[in-house]
Enzyme design. Sequence first.
Site, PDB file in Angstrom:
ATOM      1  N   GLN A   1       0.805  -1.224   0.000  1.00  0.00           N
ATOM      2  CA  GLN A   1       0.000   0.000   0.000  1.00  0.00           C
ATOM      3  C   GLN A   1       0.842   1.281   0.000  1.00  0.00           C
ATOM      4  O   GLN A   1       0.352   2.335  -0.387  1.00  0.00           O
ATOM      5  CB  GLN A   1      -0.951  -0.017   1.198  1.00  0.00           C
ATOM      6  CG  GLN A   1      -2.005  -1.102   1.069  1.00  0.00           C
ATOM      7  CD  GLN A   1      -2.974  -1.132   2.236  1.00  0.00           C
ATOM      8  OE1 GLN A   1      -2.698  -1.753   3.254  1.00  0.00           O
ATOM      9  NE2 GLN A   1      -4.102  -0.466   2.115  1.00  0.00           N
TER      10      GLN A   1
ATOM     11  N   HIS B   1       1.105  -9.244   4.483  1.00  0.00           N
ATOM     12  CA  HIS B   1      -0.062  -8.378   4.328  1.00  0.00           C
ATOM     13  C   HIS B   1      -0.461  -8.431   2.852  1.00  0.00           C
ATOM     14  O   HIS B   1      -0.476  -7.427   2.157  1.00  0.00           O
ATOM     15  CB  HIS B   1       0.258  -6.954   4.811  1.00  0.00           C
ATOM     16  CG  HIS B   1      -0.938  -6.116   5.147  1.00  0.00           C
ATOM     17  ND1 HIS B   1      -1.088  -5.481   6.372  1.00  0.00           N
ATOM     18  CD2 HIS B   1      -2.034  -5.783   4.438  1.00  0.00           C
ATOM     19  CE1 HIS B   1      -2.236  -4.793   6.384  1.00  0.00           C
ATOM     20  NE2 HIS B   1      -2.821  -4.954   5.200  1.00  0.00           N
TER      21      HIS B   1
ATOM     22  N   ASN C   1      -1.700 -10.822   8.220  1.00  0.00           N
ATOM     23  CA  ASN C   1      -2.713  -9.802   8.436  1.00  0.00           C
ATOM     24  C   ASN C   1      -4.054 -10.308   7.910  1.00  0.00           C
ATOM     25  O   ASN C   1      -4.177 -10.669   6.738  1.00  0.00           O
ATOM     26  CB  ASN C   1      -2.362  -8.516   7.683  1.00  0.00           C
ATOM     27  CG  ASN C   1      -3.442  -7.460   7.849  1.00  0.00           C
ATOM     28  OD1 ASN C   1      -3.645  -6.941   8.935  1.00  0.00           O
ATOM     29  ND2 ASN C   1      -4.188  -7.171   6.774  1.00  0.00           N
ATOM     30  N   GLU C   2      -5.048 -10.340   8.798  1.00  0.00           N
ATOM     31  CA  GLU C   2      -6.425 -10.617   8.392  1.00  0.00           C
ATOM     32  C   GLU C   2      -6.570 -11.800   7.429  1.00  0.00           C
ATOM     33  O   GLU C   2      -6.973 -11.607   6.268  1.00  0.00           O
ATOM     34  CB  GLU C   2      -7.067  -9.390   7.751  1.00  0.00           C
ATOM     35  CG  GLU C   2      -7.162  -8.198   8.657  1.00  0.00           C
ATOM     36  CD  GLU C   2      -8.009  -7.076   8.048  1.00  0.00           C
ATOM     37  OE1 GLU C   2      -8.475  -7.219   6.910  1.00  0.00           O
ATOM     38  OE2 GLU C   2      -8.210  -6.059   8.733  1.00  0.00           O
TER      39      GLU C   2
ATOM     40  N   TYR D   1     -12.980  -1.789  12.540  1.00  0.00           N
ATOM     41  CA  TYR D   1     -13.453  -0.644  11.755  1.00  0.00           C
ATOM     42  C   TYR D   1     -14.933  -0.334  11.935  1.00  0.00           C
ATOM     43  O   TYR D   1     -15.329   0.809  11.988  1.00  0.00           O
ATOM     44  CB  TYR D   1     -13.199  -0.879  10.260  1.00  0.00           C
ATOM     45  CG  TYR D   1     -11.735  -0.780   9.893  1.00  0.00           C
ATOM     46  CD1 TYR D   1     -11.147   0.457   9.664  1.00  0.00           C
ATOM     47  CD2 TYR D   1     -10.934  -1.913   9.804  1.00  0.00           C
ATOM     48  CE1 TYR D   1      -9.804   0.567   9.345  1.00  0.00           C
ATOM     49  CE2 TYR D   1      -9.594  -1.819   9.491  1.00  0.00           C
ATOM     50  CZ  TYR D   1      -9.030  -0.574   9.264  1.00  0.00           C
ATOM     51  OH  TYR D   1      -7.696  -0.472   8.953  1.00  0.00           O
TER      52      TYR D   1
ATOM     53  N   GLU E   1      -4.985  -2.050  13.802  1.00  0.00           N
ATOM     54  CA  GLU E   1      -5.553  -1.078  12.860  1.00  0.00           C
ATOM     55  C   GLU E   1      -6.875  -0.574  13.405  1.00  0.00           C
ATOM     56  O   GLU E   1      -7.675  -1.375  13.920  1.00  0.00           O
ATOM     57  CB  GLU E   1      -5.861  -1.719  11.489  1.00  0.00           C
ATOM     58  CG  GLU E   1      -4.661  -2.109  10.681  1.00  0.00           C
ATOM     59  CD  GLU E   1      -5.038  -2.743   9.337  1.00  0.00           C
ATOM     60  OE1 GLU E   1      -6.139  -2.445   8.804  1.00  0.00           O
ATOM     61  OE2 GLU E   1      -4.238  -3.547   8.847  1.00  0.00           O
TER      62      GLU E   1
ATOM     63  N   TRP F   1      -4.846   3.235  11.747  1.00  0.00           N
ATOM     64  CA  TRP F   1      -4.776   3.019  10.304  1.00  0.00           C
ATOM     65  C   TRP F   1      -5.279   4.274   9.651  1.00  0.00           C
ATOM     66  O   TRP F   1      -6.437   4.596   9.810  1.00  0.00           O
ATOM     67  CB  TRP F   1      -5.633   1.829   9.855  1.00  0.00           C
ATOM     68  CG  TRP F   1      -5.389   1.573   8.383  1.00  0.00           C
ATOM     69  CD1 TRP F   1      -6.098   2.066   7.330  1.00  0.00           C
ATOM     70  CD2 TRP F   1      -4.308   0.801   7.835  1.00  0.00           C
ATOM     71  NE1 TRP F   1      -5.523   1.654   6.150  1.00  0.00           N
ATOM     72  CE2 TRP F   1      -4.426   0.882   6.427  1.00  0.00           C
ATOM     73  CE3 TRP F   1      -3.245   0.074   8.374  1.00  0.00           C
ATOM     74  CZ2 TRP F   1      -3.534   0.247   5.564  1.00  0.00           C
ATOM     75  CZ3 TRP F   1      -2.365  -0.553   7.510  1.00  0.00           C
ATOM     76  CH2 TRP F   1      -2.522  -0.462   6.115  1.00  0.00           C
TER      77      TRP F   1
ATOM     78  N   TRP G   1      -6.250  -0.922  -1.992  1.00  0.00           N
ATOM     79  CA  TRP G   1      -6.584  -2.179  -2.662  1.00  0.00           C
ATOM     80  C   TRP G   1      -7.518  -1.959  -3.866  1.00  0.00           C
ATOM     81  O   TRP G   1      -7.222  -1.104  -4.680  1.00  0.00           O
ATOM     82  CB  TRP G   1      -7.163  -3.166  -1.634  1.00  0.00           C
ATOM     83  CG  TRP G   1      -6.228  -3.347  -0.466  1.00  0.00           C
ATOM     84  CD1 TRP G   1      -6.438  -2.954   0.836  1.00  0.00           C
ATOM     85  CD2 TRP G   1      -4.892  -3.913  -0.471  1.00  0.00           C
ATOM     86  NE1 TRP G   1      -5.343  -3.264   1.618  1.00  0.00           N
ATOM     87  CE2 TRP G   1      -4.391  -3.863   0.859  1.00  0.00           C
ATOM     88  CE3 TRP G   1      -4.085  -4.492  -1.454  1.00  0.00           C
ATOM     89  CZ2 TRP G   1      -3.127  -4.339   1.209  1.00  0.00           C
ATOM     90  CZ3 TRP G   1      -2.824  -4.976  -1.097  1.00  0.00           C
ATOM     91  CH2 TRP G   1      -2.368  -4.899   0.214  1.00  0.00           C
TER      92      TRP G   1
HETATM   93  C1  BGC Z   1      -6.480  -3.919   5.879  1.00  0.00           C
HETATM   94  C2  BGC Z   1      -5.819  -2.682   5.323  1.00  0.00           C
HETATM   95  C3  BGC Z   1      -6.868  -1.800   4.653  1.00  0.00           C
HETATM   96  C4  BGC Z   1      -7.896  -1.404   5.695  1.00  0.00           C
HETATM   97  C5  BGC Z   1      -8.997  -0.491   5.175  1.00  0.00           C
HETATM   98  C6  BGC Z   1      -7.794  -3.669   6.559  1.00  0.00           C
HETATM   99  O1  BGC Z   1      -8.659  -4.693   6.230  1.00  0.00           O
HETATM  100  O2  BGC Z   1      -5.602  -4.624   6.700  1.00  0.00           O
HETATM  101  O3  BGC Z   1      -4.808  -3.062   4.448  1.00  0.00           O
HETATM  102  O4  BGC Z   1      -6.327  -0.695   4.032  1.00  0.00           O
HETATM  103  O5  BGC Z   1      -8.516  -2.560   6.203  1.00  0.00           O
HETATM  104  O6  BGC Z   1      -9.770  -1.120   4.217  1.00  0.00           O
END
Ligand code: BGC
Length: 440
Positions: free
Chosen positions: A19, A120, A164-165, A292, A350, A397, A405
Site C-alpha cells: 500500500q 499483508h 494480516n487478516e 473498523y 488497525e 490506520w 486495494w
Molecule cells: C487492511 C488494510 C486496509 C484497511 C482499510 C484492513 O482490512 O488490513 O490493508 O487498508 O482494512 O480497508
Amino acid sequence: MRTEFPESFLFGAATSSYQIEGATHLDGRGASIWDAFCTQPGNIIDASNGDIACDHYHKMATDVALMRELNLQAYRFSIAWPRIQPEGKGNANEQGLAFYDRLIDTLLAHGIAPYCTLYHWDLPLALGEAGGWLNRDTAYRFADYAHIIGQRFGDRIHTFATLNEPRCAAFVGHLEGRHAPGLTCLKSTLVAAHHMMLAHGMGIQALREETPAKLGIVLDLKPYHPIDDHPDNQRAARCGDGIFNHWFADPLFGKGYPEELVAGFGDNMMAFDDADLKTIAQPMDSLGINYYTRSLTRFNDKKPFPHAEEVRNPGAAYSDMGWEIYPDGLTEMLTRFHQRYKVKDYYIAENGGAFPDHRIVDGQVQDNDRTEYMQRHLQALAAAMGKGVPVSAYLAWSLMDNFEWGLGYTKRFGLVHVDYDTLARTPKSSAIWYRNFIAG
Ligand code: BGC
C-alpha cells in the site's frame, strides 16, 4: 483521556508494504499477486496499482522522521515477501533484506517500537501461479520465509504478526473476488483459509526458533447485530458473526472449527488432517486486532450460507467506505473475545476511518471527522480495558493516505495527507491532534 491508558501503553500508526512502498521493480523485488491483479481491467476502481504508491521505499528516512515529529511510539509495517524471496522460495535477496534493516534501525534510532507483519497480502506471484493459498506447499514456503525474517530481524522487532487478516485474504480474495487472486468460489475460500492458518502455525514455530520477540497474528473483528429478533435474522447474524470472528480464532486457540458453521458450509467444507489443528494452535504472546465497523444484519435466502445481508442503519453516521461508525463495537468485540479466548495481551493493529479529505486548505486538511472517529474509538478501547481486557498498544490506520486495494487511491485513511502528484506529505489536523494527545 490519555490518563486512562497506562504509562507503558504505546500509541502509533500502521501501514503495509504494497500500500505504501512503490518501487515494485527495484532491487530484485519479484512480482506479487497484487501486481498481477492490478493489471486486469476492472479490478481496481481507478485502474491504478502500487508501482509508485507513496514511494515510501525512497522516502523511508523522512517518513520515520515525520513519525517522530508526530510523537509516534510504535509503527506497524509489513515486509513484502517478494522483496525477500522474489520467487517465493530459495535464498534471500540481500537488497530486500537491507531495506528493512534500514527501516528497523531508523525506527529504533528514533525510539519507535517496530511491529512487523510478515504477510499483508502481497504473495510472491510465482507462488500464486503454483496455486497460491490453494496449494498446501505455500504454507511450507511461508515457514521458510519466517525463518529468514526471524533470523535477520528477530533481535530488533517488538512484536511479529504472521498474517494480516486471513479472513479478508481468504474471503475477499477467493469468494468475493474483490482482492487478489480474484476468485469467487466458497470451496476454494475454505481451502485457502485453512492453508493460511497452517502457514500461521508453522510460521510461529519458525519464528519461535529464531527470535525472543512477541509473536502472534492480526485478526479483523466485526460484530454482527440482527436487525430484529426474528429467528431467521438472529441466525443469519449469529452465523455471519461466527464466520467473521470465530472461523479463524477458534482453531487458533485450540477449539477446532465451529460446528454450526461446518454444518452450514456442508459440501463446501474442506477436508483436512486433524494434525493440522495442533499445528495451527500455537501459543501466542500478543494478538493484533483490526476494528473498523459493525454489520447490521438481516436474513436473505438468496444469499448463500450464512444468508446474511448487511443493511444500512438510517440513524447512523458512515465513513467514506460506506462503513457504519460504531465505536461501541470495539468494546464489545474486545470483551467478548477476551471472555472466549483469554489472550495474554492484545494490541489494536488497525483502526481508522476513510473520509473524503483530499483538499488542503491553508496548508492543512481539516479532518475533524477522523479526529472524532479516533477519539470515540480510543474511549471505547479504554472502556474495554476498564473491563479487564489487557491491551498494550493502539496503532491507527493509517500513517498516511495510500493504495486502498481494489479502491485504488480513491479512499483516504491517512493521518498524513499524500499528494499523489508530488508525493508531498502533509499532516492533517487529526495527526496534530494525535501528536498532542500522545504527548499528554
Ligand atoms: C487492511 C488494510 C486496509 C484497511 C482499510 C484492513 O482490512 O488490513 O490493508 O487498508 O482494512 O480497508
